[in-house]
Design a protein around this motif. Structure first.
Motif, PDB file in Angstrom:
ATOM      1  N   ALA A 197       0.640  -1.702   0.123  1.00 21.50           N
ATOM      2  CA  ALA A 197      -0.113   0.176  -0.417  1.00 21.50           C
ATOM      3  C   ALA A 197       1.143   1.438  -0.117  1.00 21.50           C
ATOM      4  O   ALA A 197       0.593   1.882  -0.714  1.00 21.50           O
ATOM      5  N   ARG A 198       1.897   0.961   0.865  1.00 20.46           N
ATOM      6  CA  ARG A 198       2.915   2.465   1.195  1.00 20.46           C
ATOM      7  C   ARG A 198       3.187   2.217  -0.268  1.00 20.46           C
ATOM      8  O   ARG A 198       3.199   3.618  -0.817  1.00 20.46           O
ATOM      9  N   GLY A 199       4.163   1.224  -1.007  1.00 22.53           N
ATOM     10  CA  GLY A 199       4.656   1.899  -2.497  1.00 22.53           C
ATOM     11  C   GLY A 199       3.989   1.805  -3.416  1.00 22.53           C
ATOM     12  O   GLY A 199       4.307   3.121  -4.019  1.00 22.53           O
ATOM     13  N   LEU A 200       2.693   1.930  -3.051  1.00 30.08           N
ATOM     14  CA  LEU A 200       1.709   2.356  -4.357  1.00 30.08           C
ATOM     15  C   LEU A 200       0.910   3.782  -4.375  1.00 30.08           C
ATOM     16  O   LEU A 200       1.284   4.527  -5.080  1.00 30.08           O
ATOM     17  N   LEU A 201       1.312   4.680  -2.904  1.00 31.17           N
ATOM     18  CA  LEU A 201       1.217   5.716  -2.628  1.00 31.17           C
ATOM     19  C   LEU A 201       2.427   6.355  -3.496  1.00 31.17           C
ATOM     20  O   LEU A 201       2.834   7.265  -3.858  1.00 31.17           O
ATOM     21  N   ILE A 203       0.778   5.962  -7.175  1.00 34.95           N
ATOM     22  CA  ILE A 203      -1.041   4.686  -7.660  1.00 34.95           C
ATOM     23  C   ILE A 203      -1.436   5.519  -6.690  1.00 34.95           C
ATOM     24  O   ILE A 203      -1.833   4.446  -5.896  1.00 34.95           O
ATOM     25  N   ARG A 204      -2.548   6.073  -6.650  1.00 36.93           N
ATOM     26  CA  ARG A 204      -3.350   6.676  -5.526  1.00 36.93           C
ATOM     27  C   ARG A 204      -4.702   6.135  -5.557  1.00 36.93           C
ATOM     28  O   ARG A 204      -5.077   5.952  -6.302  1.00 36.93           O
ATOM     29  N   PRO A 205      -5.038   4.366  -4.770  1.00 41.94           N
ATOM     30  CA  PRO A 205      -6.196   4.802  -5.121  1.00 41.94           C
ATOM     31  C   PRO A 205      -7.348   5.108  -4.779  1.00 41.94           C
ATOM     32  O   PRO A 205      -7.198   5.753  -3.872  1.00 41.94           O
ATOM     33  N   SER A 206      -8.452   5.414  -5.366  1.00 44.10           N
ATOM     34  CA  SER A 206      -9.617   5.973  -5.615  1.00 44.10           C
ATOM     35  C   SER A 206     -10.498   5.440  -3.951  1.00 44.10           C
ATOM     36  O   SER A 206     -11.051   5.879  -3.344  1.00 44.10           O
ATOM     37  N   ALA A 207     -10.079   4.419  -3.900  1.00 41.93           N
ATOM     38  CA  ALA A 207     -10.442   3.041  -2.703  1.00 41.93           C
ATOM     39  C   ALA A 207      -9.899   2.030  -2.365  1.00 41.93           C
ATOM     40  O   ALA A 207      -9.462   1.353  -2.810  1.00 41.93           O
ATOM     41  N   MET A 208     -10.086   1.504  -0.857  1.00 40.11           N
ATOM     42  CA  MET A 208      -8.882   0.668  -0.726  1.00 40.11           C
ATOM     43  C   MET A 208      -9.562  -0.170   0.667  1.00 40.11           C
ATOM     44  O   MET A 208      -9.016   0.526   1.512  1.00 40.11           O
ATOM     45  N   LEU A 233      -9.314  -2.843  -3.750  1.00 35.59           N
ATOM     46  CA  LEU A 233      -8.250  -1.863  -4.381  1.00 35.59           C
ATOM     47  C   LEU A 233      -9.431  -1.312  -5.576  1.00 35.59           C
ATOM     48  O   LEU A 233      -9.488  -1.929  -6.589  1.00 35.59           O
ATOM     49  N   THR A 234      -9.706   0.228  -5.990  1.00 34.41           N
ATOM     50  CA  THR A 234      -9.832   0.343  -7.292  1.00 34.41           C
ATOM     51  C   THR A 234      -8.798   1.828  -7.652  1.00 34.41           C
ATOM     52  O   THR A 234      -8.719   2.152  -6.512  1.00 34.41           O
ATOM     53  N   LEU A 235      -8.823   1.892  -8.801  1.00 37.01           N
ATOM     54  CA  LEU A 235      -8.449   2.910  -9.537  1.00 37.01           C
ATOM     55  C   LEU A 235      -8.972   3.218 -10.886  1.00 37.01           C
ATOM     56  O   LEU A 235      -9.143   2.786 -11.309  1.00 37.01           O
ATOM     57  N   SER A 236      -8.586   4.424 -10.735  1.00 38.64           N
ATOM     58  CA  SER A 236      -9.567   4.785 -11.745  1.00 38.64           C
ATOM     59  C   SER A 236      -8.131   4.094 -13.118  1.00 38.64           C
ATOM     60  O   SER A 236      -7.446   3.720 -13.370  1.00 38.64           O
ATOM     61  N   PRO A 237      -8.959   4.058 -14.371  1.00 37.15           N
ATOM     62  CA  PRO A 237      -8.366   3.444 -15.704  1.00 37.15           C
ATOM     63  C   PRO A 237      -6.810   4.688 -16.029  1.00 37.15           C
ATOM     64  O   PRO A 237      -6.008   3.711 -16.189  1.00 37.15           O
ATOM     65  N   ASP A 238      -6.924   5.950 -15.419  1.00 38.96           N
ATOM     66  CA  ASP A 238      -5.184   6.683 -15.596  1.00 38.96           C
ATOM     67  C   ASP A 238      -4.427   5.942 -15.038  1.00 38.96           C
ATOM     68  O   ASP A 238      -3.118   5.821 -15.380  1.00 38.96           O
ATOM     69  N   ILE A 239      -4.582   6.155 -13.720  1.00 38.54           N
ATOM     70  CA  ILE A 239      -4.216   5.027 -12.772  1.00 38.54           C
ATOM     71  C   ILE A 239      -3.540   3.924 -13.238  1.00 38.54           C
ATOM     72  O   ILE A 239      -2.434   3.768 -12.822  1.00 38.54           O
ATOM     73  N   ALA A 240      -4.258   3.070 -13.479  1.00 38.15           N
ATOM     74  CA  ALA A 240      -4.626   1.909 -13.223  1.00 38.15           C
ATOM     75  C   ALA A 240      -3.384   1.623 -14.699  1.00 38.15           C
ATOM     76  O   ALA A 240      -2.467   0.975 -14.496  1.00 38.15           O
ATOM     77  N   SER A 241      -2.905   2.275 -15.540  1.00 38.57           N
ATOM     78  CA  SER A 241      -2.403   2.400 -17.123  1.00 38.57           C
ATOM     79  C   SER A 241      -0.419   2.273 -16.161  1.00 38.57           C
ATOM     80  O   SER A 241      -0.179   1.897 -16.824  1.00 38.57           O
ATOM     81  N   LYS A 242      -1.180   3.272 -15.088  1.00 34.93           N
ATOM     82  CA  LYS A 242       1.179   3.605 -14.630  1.00 34.93           C
ATOM     83  C   LYS A 242       1.506   1.557 -13.716  1.00 34.93           C
ATOM     84  O   LYS A 242       2.441   1.962 -13.513  1.00 34.93           O
TER      85      LYS A 242
END
Length: 136
Positions: free
Chosen positions: A30-34, A38-43, A94-103
């Motif tokens: 979780a910390r690595g994503l942030l 890569i910031r989740p919209s929900a987690m 977790l959920t990610l917007s498509p733009d963020i998920a592309s990362k």
């Protein structure tokens, strides 16, 4: 609506394999994503199973959801039904917007997260229940 749904690790079979007794919390992930932007919209963690926790996450987001049960990352010897209904997985949902998920494609986390579906604008969705506390 439109955000993609991901889970970390493998699901199902925690009690029979006793995996829940010796797991590593996904805090580093979780910390690595942030840190990687890569910031989740929900987690949340999957403690009560996907069948209980995904509807909670979707309801808190005022969304519904669609999942591809064939895409569920199951612990060896267990089925997608087990992945939905068993609890104590202690993985991230977790959920990610498509733009963020592309990362994710070029990140070191690509192999740690599994895309299993997406959030919808329709708030009704039936899924097998997860772990039921106080059930006899």
């Amino acid at each position: 609506p439109g955000d993609l749904i991901f889970v970390s690790g493998l699901l199902g079979g925690s009690f029979p394999t006793e995996w829940h007794l010796d797991f590593e919390p996904r805090v580093k992930l979780a910390r690595g994503l942030l840190k990687a932007g890569i910031r989740p919209s929900a987690m949340m963690d999957l403690s009560d199973g996907l069948g209980a926790d995904l509807p909670r996450l979707a309801a808190a987001s005022n969304c519904g959801f669609e999942i591809d049960e064939a895409a569920l990352p199951c612990r060896p010897g267990f089925t997608p039904d087990d992945a939905v209904s068993h609890g104590e997985d202690y993985e991230l949902l977790l959920t990610l917007s498509p733009d963020i998920a592309s990362k994710l494609v070029t990140s070191p986390f690509a192999n740690h997260l599994h895309h299993i579906g997406y959030l919808t604008s329709d708030s009704f969705r039936k899924i097998a229940p997860g772990w039921q506390h106080f059930a006899s």
